[in-house]
Design a protein around this motif. Structure first.
Motif, PDB file in Angstrom:
ATOM      1  N   UNK A 167       5.384   2.675  -9.910  1.00 61.35           N
ATOM      2  CA  UNK A 167       4.221   3.424  -9.443  1.00 61.35           C
ATOM      3  C   UNK A 167       3.698   4.350 -10.534  1.00 61.35           C
ATOM      4  N   UNK A 168       4.599   4.931 -11.303  1.00 64.16           N
ATOM      5  CA  UNK A 168       4.214   5.781 -12.439  1.00 64.16           C
ATOM      6  C   UNK A 168       3.408   4.974 -13.450  1.00 64.16           C
ATOM      7  N   UNK A 169       3.795   3.737 -13.700  1.00 60.54           N
ATOM      8  CA  UNK A 169       3.059   2.883 -14.647  1.00 60.54           C
ATOM      9  C   UNK A 169       1.680   2.538 -14.106  1.00 60.54           C
ATOM     10  N   UNK A 193       8.039  12.297  -8.719  1.00 57.77           N
ATOM     11  CA  UNK A 193       7.648  10.973  -9.223  1.00 57.77           C
ATOM     12  C   UNK A 193       7.756  10.926 -10.738  1.00 57.77           C
ATOM     13  N   UNK A 194       7.375  12.001 -11.418  1.00 59.50           N
ATOM     14  CA  UNK A 194       7.435  12.042 -12.879  1.00 59.50           C
ATOM     15  C   UNK A 194       8.878  12.052 -13.366  1.00 59.50           C
ATOM     16  N   UNK A 210       0.840  -1.196   0.000  1.00 56.88           N
ATOM     17  CA  UNK A 210       0.000   0.000   0.000  1.00 56.88           C
ATOM     18  C   UNK A 210       0.877   1.248   0.000  1.00 56.88           C
ATOM     19  N   UNK A 211       0.462   2.254  -0.789  1.00 62.63           N
ATOM     20  CA  UNK A 211       1.207   3.503  -0.909  1.00 62.63           C
ATOM     21  C   UNK A 211       0.283   4.690  -0.656  1.00 62.63           C
ATOM     22  N   UNK A 232      -3.075   1.425 -14.990  1.00 61.67           N
ATOM     23  CA  UNK A 232      -4.060   0.809 -14.107  1.00 61.67           C
ATOM     24  C   UNK A 232      -5.066   1.787 -13.526  1.00 61.67           C
ATOM     25  N   UNK A 233      -4.949   3.051 -13.891  1.00 60.46           N
ATOM     26  CA  UNK A 233      -5.937   4.059 -13.498  1.00 60.46           C
ATOM     27  C   UNK A 233      -6.378   4.754 -14.776  1.00 60.46           C
ATOM     28  N   UNK A 234      -7.582   4.429 -15.245  1.00 65.09           N
ATOM     29  CA  UNK A 234      -8.035   4.925 -16.541  1.00 65.09           C
ATOM     30  C   UNK A 234      -9.342   5.683 -16.377  1.00 65.09           C
ATOM     31  N   UNK A 235      -9.545   6.645 -17.248  1.00 62.58           N
ATOM     32  CA  UNK A 235     -10.771   7.430 -17.218  1.00 62.58           C
ATOM     33  C   UNK A 235     -11.513   7.270 -18.534  1.00 62.58           C
ATOM     34  N   UNK A 236     -12.818   7.415 -18.465  1.00 60.55           N
ATOM     35  CA  UNK A 236     -13.659   7.334 -19.660  1.00 60.55           C
ATOM     36  C   UNK A 236     -14.684   8.454 -19.603  1.00 60.55           C
TER      37      UNK A 236
END
Length: 464
Positions: free
Chosen positions: A188-190, A174-175, A111-112, A195-199
């Motif tokens: 974590x950047x990946x 982080x970037x 967990x982060x 793994x975090x997507x928006x629609x």
């Protein structure tokens, strides 16, 4: 997995607001998963309800903005351009107030906690911690725009000093670290990227491109899954086809765009990346239509196929604004059910969505959403800032095992988050139009412009 998101000072969100995926109850009938290092579980679905203009979309927008900041701040933000943020503007001197974004998430069983505070000029704070054994360990903390404000925990290895030297006032550490191939921070950047997507309506083309990518791939199982999901929707669609774009058209589009930009005219002319066609089978044979000939509901469903299959296949988090827009309630219900079902959602995918579709809360819905999965937004009457709160803030006398009719309670105003419709204003409007206050003369009315002498009387403006 996505565990918690907190934001302050973004668009209509003035004060700190938070949404969590941590389960309040153990529900084995839904695809919940254990939170690493704790005895808690994470829910697979969270729904956000609220009136128009209450800020539902801005909850999604804030999360999407945080994601873009992680992905773009180092590579794409103008080094001298500050931070392209969206602060709450309904107060004096909005630029003087910083914006804060914080996210709890789990990657590879750890967990982060990651967050940052920004103003118009740059990054004011940034922090990252991990909980490998349930106890918080600092990875790094930043207390100002420059590299000299960084302090590191013993748990963070790698080329920390080299990365720090590349840090800009408006880029996240982080970037920068991900661009320099730091092993942990790159992972974590990946997560933010993959793994975090928006629609939303704004990224429809990108979603459609991914759907086409499934068709183009050599993975027969992926293509079969896409076709089965198409047929499941009962839209009369049997398959999708695509054709590669005309290279000459693409080259001409790029040439025109470059010429206009060189002339100082910012312009973007989008040419279709693929020619997508939809095949239908009837008793008279098989027929193919262009995608833009299909109904808006069919196009919406086709655009959702890629993100949904990707999330269910890899276990990521999908964030959808206005899930019910242009979709039949049964289809919206079925889509939510894919994420809620342990049989379908085998990789722990999560869905966060905004909606007006109250039937998803009712006893007649295919998919049961529990109380720890429902959130509301409403405007604070004094500040007009968005308030985000869970349905669990409201006490219910029913037995915990009874299925509460959340739809009935919501529509009756039990939880708030409904528009206030003033019938007196409606009556006054009816009096005005009945008395001839509004005509079909086609006259333009501009607020604040004095009427010229002798001008004809135009429609009256309703105020208040």
């Amino acid at each position: 997995m996505l565990l918690r998101f907190q934001v302050a000072n973004h668009a209509s969100i003035r004060d700190e607001q938070e949404i969590t995926f941590v389960a309040g109850d153990d529900r084995p009938q839904r695809a919940q998963r254990p939170v690493p290092g704790t005895r808690l579980a994470a829910v697979p679905v969270a729904a956000v309800y609220g009136a128009n203009a209450s800020g539902k979309s801005n909850v999604v927008s804030a999360l999407a903005w945080m994601r873009r900041a992680v992905l773009d701040s180092f590579r794409h933000w103008d080094p001298a351009g500050g931070v392209p943020r969206r602060p709450f503007r309904l107060r004096q001197d909005p630029g003087a107030h910083p914006s804060t974004y914080e996210l709890d998430f789990a990657v590879d069983g750890v967990r982060y906690e990651f967050g940052f505070t920004v103003d118009d000029a740059g990054i004011r704070e940034e922090w990252l911690a991990c909980f490998p054994e349930g106890k918080r360990r600092k990875l790094y903390t930043r207390t100002g725009p420059g590299p000299d404000s960084l302090t590191f925990g013993r748990s963070l290895a790698g080329r920390r000093k080299t990365i720090s030297e590349l840090l800009r006032s408006n880029s996240l550490y982080l970037s920068v670290a991900a661009a320099q191939n730091h092993e942990l921070l790159g992972r974590l950047h990946r997560w933010f990227r993959d793994d975090l997507r928006t629609a939303s309506d704004q990224d429809y083309r990108a979603r459609l491109t991914y759907t086409v990518g499934l068709l183009r791939s050599g993975d027969e199982r992926s293509r079969d899954a896409l076709v089965n999901l198409l047929r499941f929707s009962d839209l009369g669609v049997t398959r999708l086809e695509f054709h590669e774009p005309d290279e000459r058209l693409l080259d001409e589009t790029k040439r025109i765009q470059a010429a206009l930009n060189d002339a100082g005219v910012p312009f973007r002319l989008d040419a279709p990346e693929h020619d997508v066609r939809v095949r239908h089978r009837t008793e008279g044979g098989t027929f193919t239509l262009e995608l833009d000939e299909e109904s808006s509901g069919t196009r919406t469903w086709i655009g959702m196929l890629g993100p949904v299959l990707l999330a269910l296949g890899s276990g990521g988090a999908l964030v959808v604004d206005e899930l019910d827009a242009r979709l039949h309630p049964y289809l919206a219900d079925a889509l939510v059910g894919m994420f809620q079902s342990p049989d379908v959602n085998r990789k722990g995918a999560q869905l966060l969505f905004t909606t007006h579709e109250a039937s998803l809360l009712g006893n007649n819905a295919r998919t049961q959403l529990f109380r720890d999965q429902v959130w509301f937004t409403e405007k604070d009457p004094d500040t007009l800032g968005t308030r985000l709160f869970p349905i669990t803030d409201f006490h219910v006398r029913d037995s915990p095992d009874a299925k509460d009719n959340l739809e009935k309670r919501y529509l009756s105003g039990r939880y708030g988050a409904l528009p206030f419709l003033d019938d007196e204003l409606l009556r006054r409007m009816a009096d005005d139009i009945a008395s001839g206050g509004v005509s079909g003369a086609g006259q333009a009315v501009e607020a604040g412009r004095p009427k010229a002498a002798g001008a004809a009387q135009g429609p009256r403006l309703l105020r208040g």
